[in-house]
Design a protein around this motif. Structure first.
Motif, PDB file in Angstrom:
ATOM      1  N   MET A   1       0.750  -1.464  -0.410  1.00 49.94           N
ATOM      2  CA  MET A   1      -0.344  -0.029  -0.181  1.00 49.94           C
ATOM      3  C   MET A   1       0.778   1.215   0.419  1.00 49.94           C
ATOM      4  N   GLU A   2       0.556   2.386  -0.385  1.00 47.96           N
ATOM      5  CA  GLU A   2       1.249   3.508  -0.534  1.00 47.96           C
ATOM      6  C   GLU A   2       1.007   4.233   0.042  1.00 47.96           C
ATOM      7  N   LEU A   3       1.841   5.226   1.236  1.00 47.92           N
ATOM      8  CA  LEU A   3       1.141   6.271   1.769  1.00 47.92           C
ATOM      9  C   LEU A   3      -0.126   7.265   0.664  1.00 47.92           C
ATOM     10  N   GLU A   4      -1.228   7.921   1.326  1.00 52.65           N
ATOM     11  CA  GLU A   4      -1.481   8.746   0.346  1.00 52.65           C
ATOM     12  C   GLU A   4      -2.216   9.721   1.071  1.00 52.65           C
ATOM     13  N   LEU A   5      -2.479  10.989   1.266  1.00 58.17           N
ATOM     14  CA  LEU A   5      -2.918  12.249   2.136  1.00 58.17           C
ATOM     15  C   LEU A   5      -3.923  11.859   3.354  1.00 58.17           C
ATOM     16  N   ARG A   6      -5.210  10.999   2.806  1.00 61.25           N
ATOM     17  CA  ARG A   6      -5.982  10.658   3.904  1.00 61.25           C
ATOM     18  C   ARG A   6      -5.431   9.738   4.918  1.00 61.25           C
ATOM     19  N   HIS A   7      -4.707   9.397   4.613  1.00 62.42           N
ATOM     20  CA  HIS A   7      -3.667   8.181   5.380  1.00 62.42           C
ATOM     21  C   HIS A   7      -3.410   9.247   6.349  1.00 62.42           C
ATOM     22  N   LEU A   8      -2.596  10.270   6.161  1.00 61.08           N
ATOM     23  CA  LEU A   8      -1.803  11.313   7.268  1.00 61.08           C
ATOM     24  C   LEU A   8      -2.933  11.975   7.732  1.00 61.08           C
ATOM     25  N   THR A  10      -6.065  10.618   8.571  1.00 60.43           N
ATOM     26  CA  THR A  10      -6.171   9.536   9.433  1.00 60.43           C
ATOM     27  C   THR A  10      -5.104   9.915  10.848  1.00 60.43           C
ATOM     28  N   VAL A  11      -3.616  10.493  10.301  1.00 59.62           N
ATOM     29  CA  VAL A  11      -2.840  10.127  11.602  1.00 59.62           C
ATOM     30  C   VAL A  11      -3.215  11.084  12.601  1.00 59.62           C
ATOM     31  N   ARG A  12      -3.193  12.106  11.906  1.00 58.58           N
ATOM     32  CA  ARG A  12      -3.451  13.163  12.737  1.00 58.58           C
ATOM     33  C   ARG A  12      -4.405  13.624  13.467  1.00 58.58           C
ATOM     34  N   ALA A  13      -5.896  12.379  12.916  1.00 58.98           N
ATOM     35  CA  ALA A  13      -7.427  12.624  13.456  1.00 58.98           C
ATOM     36  C   ALA A  13      -6.822  11.699  14.847  1.00 58.98           C
ATOM     37  N   ILE A  14      -6.553  10.790  14.785  1.00 58.00           N
ATOM     38  CA  ILE A  14      -6.281   9.937  15.903  1.00 58.00           C
ATOM     39  C   ILE A  14      -5.405  10.738  16.828  1.00 58.00           C
ATOM     40  N   ALA A  15      -3.820  10.785  16.447  1.00 60.23           N
ATOM     41  CA  ALA A  15      -3.026  11.832  17.525  1.00 60.23           C
ATOM     42  C   ALA A  15      -4.077  13.382  18.127  1.00 60.23           C
ATOM     43  N   ASP A  16      -5.073  14.321  17.673  1.00 64.45           N
ATOM     44  CA  ASP A  16      -5.719  14.546  18.088  1.00 64.45           C
ATOM     45  C   ASP A  16      -6.614  14.430  18.910  1.00 64.45           C
ATOM     46  N   ALA A  17      -7.646  13.495  18.618  1.00 60.98           N
ATOM     47  CA  ALA A  17      -8.679  12.958  19.802  1.00 60.98           C
ATOM     48  C   ALA A  17      -7.613  12.452  20.965  1.00 60.98           C
ATOM     49  N   ARG A  40      -2.810  -0.748   8.553  1.00 64.31           N
ATOM     50  CA  ARG A  40      -1.747  -1.056   7.290  1.00 64.31           C
ATOM     51  C   ARG A  40      -1.570   0.497   7.163  1.00 64.31           C
ATOM     52  N   ILE A  41      -1.546   1.044   7.731  1.00 66.26           N
ATOM     53  CA  ILE A  41      -0.613   2.399   7.602  1.00 66.26           C
ATOM     54  C   ILE A  41       0.293   2.201   7.704  1.00 66.26           C
ATOM     55  N   GLU A  42       0.697   1.472   9.477  1.00 68.27           N
ATOM     56  CA  GLU A  42       1.842   0.929  10.474  1.00 68.27           C
ATOM     57  C   GLU A  42       2.480   0.083   9.481  1.00 68.27           C
ATOM     58  N   ARG A  43       1.977  -0.842   8.266  1.00 71.51           N
ATOM     59  CA  ARG A  43       2.626  -1.589   7.536  1.00 71.51           C
ATOM     60  C   ARG A  43       3.222  -0.702   6.738  1.00 71.51           C
ATOM     61  N   ALA A  44       2.561  -0.288   6.413  1.00 74.38           N
ATOM     62  CA  ALA A  44       3.409   0.751   5.200  1.00 74.38           C
ATOM     63  C   ALA A  44       4.724   1.470   4.927  1.00 74.38           C
ATOM     64  N   LEU A  45       4.198   2.056   6.277  1.00 77.41           N
ATOM     65  CA  LEU A  45       5.434   2.890   7.219  1.00 77.41           C
ATOM     66  C   LEU A  45       6.595   1.755   8.269  1.00 77.41           C
ATOM     67  N   GLY A  46       6.353   1.019   7.930  1.00 74.57           N
ATOM     68  CA  GLY A  46       7.581   0.206   8.964  1.00 74.57           C
ATOM     69  C   GLY A  46       7.415   0.205  10.545  1.00 74.57           C
ATOM     70  N   GLY A  47       5.995  -0.031  11.123  1.00 76.37           N
ATOM     71  CA  GLY A  47       6.763   0.365  12.430  1.00 76.37           C
ATOM     72  C   GLY A  47       4.866   0.900  13.157  1.00 76.37           C
ATOM     73  N   ALA A  48       5.061   0.823  14.769  1.00 76.47           N
ATOM     74  CA  ALA A  48       4.235   1.242  15.041  1.00 76.47           C
ATOM     75  C   ALA A  48       3.714   2.644  15.717  1.00 76.47           C
TER      76      ALA A  48
END
Length: 315
Positions: A1-8, A10-17, A40-48
């Motif tokens: 899976m290639e990283l997309e803006l929507r994935h970023l 999502t990560v920001r939303a989790i951190a903010d919430a 899926r995002i964590e697998r694409a980026l290589g870690g938790a």
């Protein structure tokens, strides 16, 4: 899976919430779906990216790196989208003017003057009671110039990249029916209107708060305020249901007189705005000069305003 803006995002939303449950609510997703997407995002980026605990989630070192980069990437992409939209919407000819303004005589007077100065220009107009909406239309490239305003010295409507220049500052007058006991006064003290009901056109600035503060300093609280369109405002004043608040340039209306308030407790600052990137500097200078001349003409056509300016030695 290639990283997309929507994935970023999502990560920001989790951190903010601070938790997957709250982030799922913000994103409109079921929590299991969000958890699967995060994996899926964590697998694409290589870690938790987050450590889960009793009190929510906390970013790991890798998560902090991703969040730091997202704070740069996401605003930059948003700005790029906005710039592209403005560029696509901006007319490619200087002989096209899209003008916006709040309700009142100044926009019409400006159009009239520009029709003489640039007779071959194609002009369109939009009106709105909301200064913020006009600012947003400038920012999005849907307007070339907008006449807006602020109460007193308040900041102009906020939107990135906009330029605002002052056209003029008007005192705020009160509108009363011709038969009103105060209609023959040269000016009216706010305390004399303590028992009245009020009417004004709506706005999204601080004018309402400034009016309430002025009344409080005068020792009373307004009984009622009708926020309505201009035609209904005029009707309420004509039938004696309310006294109105208006800019001093308000045109002469049958059955109504406008009078200044003693001490000028309220003022309205007319502004002309355009976008610093897509706006044309030469055209902006012309429109601003014509707006100032249009205001002078509108002000001179009001007997009560002309008398006020003479009394206060306004050139």
């Amino acid at each position: 899976m290639e990283l997309e803006l929507r994935h970023l995002r999502t990560v920001r939303a989790i951190a903010d919430a601070g938790s997957l449950t709250r982030a799922a609510t913000v994103l409109g997703l079921a929590q299991p779906a969000l958890s699967a997407q995060l994996k899926r995002i964590e697998r694409a980026l290589g870690g938790a990216l987050f450590e889960r605990g009793r009190h929510g989630v906390r970013a790991t070192a890798l998560g902090e790196l991703v969040l730091e980069r997202s704070r740069i990437v996401l605003p930059a992409v948003t700005e790029l989208q906005q710039e592209a939209t403005r560029f696509a919407r901006a007319p490619r000819t200087a002989r096209y003017l899209r003008l916006g303004g709040t309700h009142g005589p100044l926009l019409g007077a400006l159009v009239d003057r520009l029709a003489d100065v640039v007779p071959d220009a194609r002009m369109t107009t939009r009106t709105s009671w909301s200064e913020r909406e006009l600012a947003q239309q400038l920012a999005e490239g849907r307007l070339d110039f907008a006449l807006a305003g602020t109460c007193g010295s308040a900041a102009p409507p906020g939107a990135a990249g906009l330029v605002w220049r002052e056209v003029a500052v008007d005192p705020v007058f009160v509108m009363v029916p011709e038969r009103h006991p105060l209609a023959r006064r040269a000016e009216v003290d706010l305390t004399e209107l303590a028992d009245e009901e009020w009417a004004c056109v709506p706005g999204d600035g601080c004018f309402g708060d400034c009016f309430s503060a002025s009344c409080a300093r005068a020792g009373f609280t307004p009984r009622r305020m009708y926020e309505t369109d201009t035609a209904s405002l005029v009707h309420l004043v004509q039938v004696g249901r309310a006294v109105g608040l208006c800019r001093a340039t308000f045109p002469t209306t049958p059955g109504i007189v406008t009078r200044p308030l003693t001490g000028t407790p309220l003022a309205w600052r007319h502004l002309l705005g355009w976008h610093a990137v897509t706006g044309r500097a030469d055209t902006a200078a012309t429109v601003l000069a014509q707006a100032r001349m249009a205001h002078a003409g509108v002000a001179a056509s009001s007997d009560s305003y002309a008398e006020w300016m003479a009394a206060h030695r306004v050139p």
